[in-house]
Design a protein around this motif. Structure first.
Motif, mmCIF file in Angstrom:
data_model
loop_
_atom_site.group_PDB
_atom_site.id
_atom_site.type_symbol
_atom_site.label_atom_id
_atom_site.label_comp_id
_atom_site.label_asym_id
_atom_site.label_seq_id
_atom_site.Cartn_x
_atom_site.Cartn_y
_atom_site.Cartn_z
ATOM 1 N N GLY A 15 0.982 -1.276 -0.213
ATOM 2 C CA GLY A 15 -0.029 -0.066 -0.217
ATOM 3 C C GLY A 15 1.040 1.271 0.038
ATOM 4 O O GLY A 15 1.811 1.288 0.553
ATOM 5 N N PRO A 95 -5.124 5.040 3.801
ATOM 6 C CA PRO A 95 -5.443 5.229 2.608
ATOM 7 C C PRO A 95 -7.093 5.517 2.335
ATOM 8 O O PRO A 95 -7.798 5.677 3.233
ATOM 9 N N ALA A 141 -3.049 8.638 1.161
ATOM 10 C CA ALA A 141 -2.822 8.165 -0.179
ATOM 11 C C ALA A 141 -4.354 8.086 -0.925
ATOM 12 O O ALA A 141 -5.069 7.237 -0.177
ATOM 13 N N GLY A 143 -5.958 6.647 -4.813
ATOM 14 C CA GLY A 143 -5.422 6.688 -6.363
ATOM 15 C C GLY A 143 -6.086 7.273 -7.489
ATOM 16 O O GLY A 143 -5.315 7.713 -8.412
ATOM 17 N N GLY A 144 -7.207 7.903 -7.250
ATOM 18 C CA GLY A 144 -7.654 8.977 -8.306
ATOM 19 C C GLY A 144 -7.601 10.363 -7.849
ATOM 20 O O GLY A 144 -6.673 10.697 -6.746
#
Ligand SMILES: Cc1cc2nc3c(=O)[nH]c(=O)nc-3n(C[C@H](O)[C@H](O)[C@H](O)COP(=O)(O)O)c2cc1C
Length: 212
Positions: A15, A95, A141, A143-144
């Motif tokens: 991750g 995340p 964090a 991702g998009g």
């Protein structure tokens, strides 16, 4: 000595927020001025928040025998509250999963989101933040891409953490690092992640220097 509580909220070895945690820990590890305690939400025994806890409170008051899960949830809540009480600085590495935070981090928050502990209401019904002296660093964090105004309302991971720890508990968010867009833009992923880890290093070094 400054007490730092690092809350690790990811158990995926690969991750990106796990790597943010690793980078932070690696950078602060030699400090003699920071007393670092790790609270790993995927390793702690944390029964879900719900009626078991409320039953346990009732039974404690009536001095009745507690079930195993009631004992576990009382101990887990106390442990989480103690960890927050002791901390001068709280660091969260977490995340964005399914637009929000991992369930195990939610359980930690459920334990400490407690009237009389992290907030209260005054006689006029106004919210009073009870932890203004504590500082927070948020390492996140996703991702998009959620920075654009049309996407920002969908984001319920960083915003949620900011609202809880800053808005309700009154802690001061002294630093944040958000790594975003590495899944949406795979060609730039390496550079995005490398720049984010450099920021994590800077934030950690600044913390070490601030309390030296
Ligand atoms: C279970 C899971 C759910 C995810 N959900 C989302 C999502 O809703 N939106 C998004 O942009 N990225 C999503 N991602 C990608 C993560 O945001 C990305 O991997 C980011 O680095 C944070 O997760 P990580 O620290 O586990 O890598 C998801 C990843 C996982 C593993």
């Amino acid at each position: 000595m400054t007490n730092v509580l690092v809350v690790k909220a990811n158990n995926r070895p690969d991750g990106i927020s796990t790597k943010m945690y690793d980078t932070f820990m690696e950078t602060v590890k030699d400090s003699n001025d920071l007393n670092v305690r790790v609270y790993d939400v995927f390793k702690e025994d944390m029964p879900y928040f719900g009626q078991d806890l409320f039953n346990a409170f009732g039974k404690m008051q009536n001095e009745e025998e507690l079930t195993d899960v009631e004992k576990r949830i009382l101990a887990a809540k106390q442990n989480a509250m103690d960890a927050v009480s002791e901390a001068d600085v709280l660091v969260f590495a977490f995340p964005l999963w399914n637009l929000t935070i991992p369930a195990a981090l939610q359980t930690f928050i459920d334990y400490v989101y407690s009237a009389g502990f992290t907030f209260k209401y005054d006689a006029e019904g106004n919210l009073v933040q009870l932890m203004p002296e504590k500082k927070v660093i948020l390492l996140n964090a996703r991702g998009g891409l959620y920075s654009a105004p049309e996407m920002a309302p969908m984001e319920m991971s960083y915003n949620y953490m900011q609202n809880v720890f800053g808005g309700v508990f009154g802690m001061e968010i002294i630093e944040n690092v958000i790594i975003e867009g590495h899944n949406a833009n795979p060609q730039q992923a390496e550079a995005i992640v490398a720049a984010g880890m450099e920021r994590v290093r800077e934030v950690a070094q600044k913390l070490v220097a601030q309390y030296a």
